[in-house]
Design a protein around this motif. Sequence first.
Motif, PDB file in Angstrom:
ATOM      1  N   SER A  45       1.868   1.680  -3.515  1.00 29.94           N
ATOM      2  CA  SER A  45       0.801   2.079  -4.435  1.00 29.94           C
ATOM      3  C   SER A  45       0.403   3.537  -4.214  1.00 29.94           C
ATOM      4  O   SER A  45       0.057   4.230  -5.156  1.00 29.94           O
ATOM      5  CB  SER A  45      -0.392   1.130  -4.387  1.00 29.94           C
TER       6      SER A  45
ATOM      7  N   TYR B  56       0.829  -1.210   0.000  1.00 26.00           N
ATOM      8  CA  TYR B  56       0.000   0.000   0.000  1.00 26.00           C
ATOM      9  C   TYR B  56       0.864   1.261   0.000  1.00 26.00           C
ATOM     10  O   TYR B  56       0.514   2.260  -0.615  1.00 26.00           O
ATOM     11  CB  TYR B  56      -0.952   0.021   1.193  1.00 26.00           C
TER      12      TYR B  56
ATOM     13  N   ALA C  71      -6.665   1.627   3.526  1.00 29.40           N
ATOM     14  CA  ALA C  71      -6.166   0.414   2.871  1.00 29.40           C
ATOM     15  C   ALA C  71      -6.031  -0.729   3.874  1.00 29.40           C
ATOM     16  O   ALA C  71      -6.410  -1.865   3.589  1.00 29.40           O
ATOM     17  CB  ALA C  71      -4.826   0.700   2.200  1.00 29.40           C
TER      18      ALA C  71
ATOM     19  N   TYR D  68      -7.906  -4.279   3.947  1.00 29.57           N
ATOM     20  CA  TYR D  68      -7.127  -5.514   3.991  1.00 29.57           C
ATOM     21  C   TYR D  68      -7.681  -6.431   5.074  1.00 29.57           C
ATOM     22  O   TYR D  68      -7.869  -7.632   4.857  1.00 29.57           O
ATOM     23  CB  TYR D  68      -5.654  -5.196   4.260  1.00 29.57           C
TER      24      TYR D  68
END
Lengths: 307, 187
Positions: free
Chosen positions: A19, A16, A122, A126
């Motif tokens: 990203s 993450y 995120a 998850y």
Amino acid sequence: MLSLEGLHKRAAFFRYIRSFFHSLEFLEVDTPLRQPVYIPESNIVPISCEGQYLQSSPELSMKRLLASGCNRIFQLSHCFRKGELGRLHLEEFQLLEWYRTGCDYNQLMTDCEAFLRFLQEAMRNYATSCGDLNFTELFPGVDLSAQWQRLTVADAFAQYSPIPLARALEAGSFDAILTEYVEPCLGIEVPVFLYAYPHQLASLARKSPSNPTIAERFELYIKGIELANGFSELTDEHEQRHRFQKEIAAIHANYGREVVMPERFLQDLRNLEAAAGIALGVDRLFMLALNCKNITSSVTFAPEDFL
Amino acid sequence: MLSASDLRKGLKVQIDGNPYIVTDFEFSKPGKGQALYRCKMRNMISGNQLVKTYRSNDKFEKAELDERKMQFLYSQGEEYHFMDTDNYEQLSLTKEQMADNINFLIENMDVEVLFFDGKPIDITIPTFVNLEVTRADPWAKGDTSGNDTKPVTVQTGYELQVPPFVEEGDKIQIDTRTGQYVTRVKE
């Protein structure tokens, strides 16, 4: 040692982080861990290795890349600092550093807000995707969506320190008072940017153009824990050389170590326009994501796992 | 000489001529700032606590401490007498220096005597000692009060809580770190 579940979580966490920076078109770079020069900073002791040094931070290399024409870069890298071992310190740890050109440290504070909000969301997704029943929110009790606080170092001392900032600096007790009285009060309900450092406490940061007694440097605090240190970069080669000379003299006087001037870095500074950069302690951030109290429980192997 | 980076829990250092033991230790270092070593220490003679923060270039002298195995002989007033069974040398410590150890000390017990600068300052007694119960109320069978312990007194005069089946004349084992009952001993 991390459990299998922890390893998966840590891998997701790093995915993450990458990203987020890819989405903002940052270029991921990687620079050598071992170098013949290191940053002359009197409070950081390097670990030497076959006549060279393990980096204490990729800062010099990252700035040389900016000088060579990069605009937005980030790096996740292992860093080494001798003798730093404690609840929040490991001699080997990971830093996330990112740098931008054409801006000052205000942009980095905005980045931090967007980055941690993204990461929180995120990690929440998850946990849902793998049915994690032990999920704890990243920074439980701290409201990332609210307006983050910005507090000058002088105001923080006026509010929390038993003596004013000027007296603490004079007495050489800035760090002791910061640790004992100020830090524990920072970032309890919302994250805090402690900013506008006295100029003598920032060897690579630019002085404020409007007030040369302060440096454009900030630290991000959440739950009393220092997570990141960012600043507007000093790009004046001569001033940087002068500051390094002072650090080198202090290191020699206090510890008897000879430090080599990072000449190639200083040369490259000539090609660097306005820029800002930040280093964030990834292990500490992951420690908070696991809701742990000690940094050793956030890394794959802790020093005691080899005993 | 020791430097601040040698500090850790259990280290014994000398400050102003007194031996101190580090009881708690925390490393901290604000971003780009000085390393700070915050220590809680106990004066090994007076027992006083000291909290102090050191910096990396602070230096210490190691406290030179010796330990010798000795046997407890007897107490007289405020003085507790010990003997080195190898050379028959005798010495005494005060009641204050003995602290809680007096609750568990019986004649002929082997102890470690700690010396600082050649003077005895403290003793270490065994972790487990067996002592005789000298006073215990009989266990009233069918006692429905719900209490699962009762107070007894052992031969040193120390009082503690034990299970109701322990009787006068029994020997019991006590953990000297906590002062608590461990088990009844059959001899």
